[in-house]
Design a protein around this motif. Structure first.
Motif, PDB file in Angstrom:
ATOM      1  N   ASP A  22       0.936  -1.255   0.069  1.00 25.34           N
ATOM      2  CA  ASP A  22       0.063   0.000  -0.012  1.00 25.34           C
ATOM      3  C   ASP A  22       1.102   1.369   0.002  1.00 25.34           C
ATOM      4  N   GLU A  76      -7.378   0.567   8.263  1.00 25.50           N
ATOM      5  CA  GLU A  76      -6.826  -0.270   7.021  1.00 25.50           C
ATOM      6  C   GLU A  76      -7.850  -0.153   5.846  1.00 25.50           C
ATOM      7  N   HIS A 115      -1.532   6.594   6.580  1.00 28.86           N
ATOM      8  CA  HIS A 115      -0.863   5.293   6.507  1.00 28.86           C
ATOM      9  C   HIS A 115      -0.362   5.032   7.942  1.00 28.86           C
ATOM     10  N   ALA A 118      -3.172   3.817  10.186  1.00 23.90           N
ATOM     11  CA  ALA A 118      -3.665   2.525   9.887  1.00 23.90           C
ATOM     12  C   ALA A 118      -2.603   1.624  10.437  1.00 23.90           C
ATOM     13  N   GLY A 119      -1.406   1.758  10.167  1.00 21.81           N
ATOM     14  CA  GLY A 119      -0.505   0.580  10.988  1.00 21.81           C
ATOM     15  C   GLY A 119       0.000   0.789  12.265  1.00 21.81           C
ATOM     16  N   MET A 192      -8.304  -4.095  -0.002  1.00 19.95           N
ATOM     17  CA  MET A 192      -8.026  -3.831   1.496  1.00 19.95           C
ATOM     18  C   MET A 192      -9.464  -3.511   2.156  1.00 19.95           C
ATOM     19  N   ASN A 196     -10.825  -6.045   5.230  1.00 19.29           N
ATOM     20  CA  ASN A 196     -10.999  -5.346   6.663  1.00 19.29           C
ATOM     21  C   ASN A 196     -12.253  -5.163   7.027  1.00 19.29           C
TER      22      ASN A 196
END
Length: 199
Positions: A22, A76, A115, A118-119, A192, A196
């Motif tokens: 991604d 995500e 990003h 999300a992570g 994604m 998710n």
């Protein structure tokens, strides 16, 4: 000594993190608008700064407040929706003159923020299982963030090669590259969201 090992590994892990699919798609999409390597590298740095900013903010909340609820598949999925929007926007913008560098850098920073949100949860929960000291956990996030900035510079430089003016790439080949990368961005973003939220 065992607590220090994850810290030593943080910069390497951060650089590897920059090469996740991604991240590659998002940065590749932005870089396709650039004509020079310097502009592409700046976008990479701004993406990395945005990613690190969110990583440290959310990570600190999770570490200090044990707020594990901040890790959610919906974040995500939000990144997936962003990838779809970026792909569509790139297809619609094809052939139009690029916007100012300042606008592009703000955009790159914002994409990095998304990003990072999300992570962050999965990363911090993993770190917390290995590092018991709060300050070491936060140090890990900073070093990891520096590694991700460096990694994203490498990614931005590699992605920019087909799109720089020095390559004098054929207009039709460039259009094909933009189209293919945008479609992949849209498809992966949809995947994604599906994995998710819908599954």
């Amino acid at each position: 000594m065992e607590a220090v090992l994850p810290i030593l590994f943080a910069s390497v892990a951060g650089m590897g993190h920059a090469f996740e699919p991604d991240h590659l798609l998002a940065v590749g999409n932005m870089i396709s608008r650039r004509d020079t390597l310097a502009e592409a590298l700046r976008d990479g740095v701004y993406w990395g700064l945005g990613h690190t900013t969110m990583l440290v903010l959310v990570g600190s909340v999770i570490i200090l407040g044990r707020a594990t609820f901040l890790h959610s598949g919906y974040f995500e999925a939000a990144v997936g929706a962003m990838l779809i929007a970026m792909g569509i926007m790139r297809l619609l913008d094809w052939g139009k003159p690029p916007k100012s560098g300042r606008y592009q850098h703000r955009f790159a920073y914002t994409v990095g923020l998304m990003h990072g949100l999300a992570g962050s949860g999965a990363l911090v929960l993993l770190v917390m299982s290995e590092i018991r000291t709060t300050w070491l956990s936060i140090l890990y996030l900073f070093i990891f963030g520096i590694g991700s900035i460096l990694g994203m510079c490498v990614v931005a430089g590699l992605c920019s090669v087909p799109f720089t003016q020095r390559m004098k790439i054929n207009r039709y080949l460039k259009a094909g590259a933009v189209t293919v990368s945008s479609v992949i961005c849209i498809v992966y973003g949809g995947w994604m969201i599906y994995t998710n939220v819908l599954v």
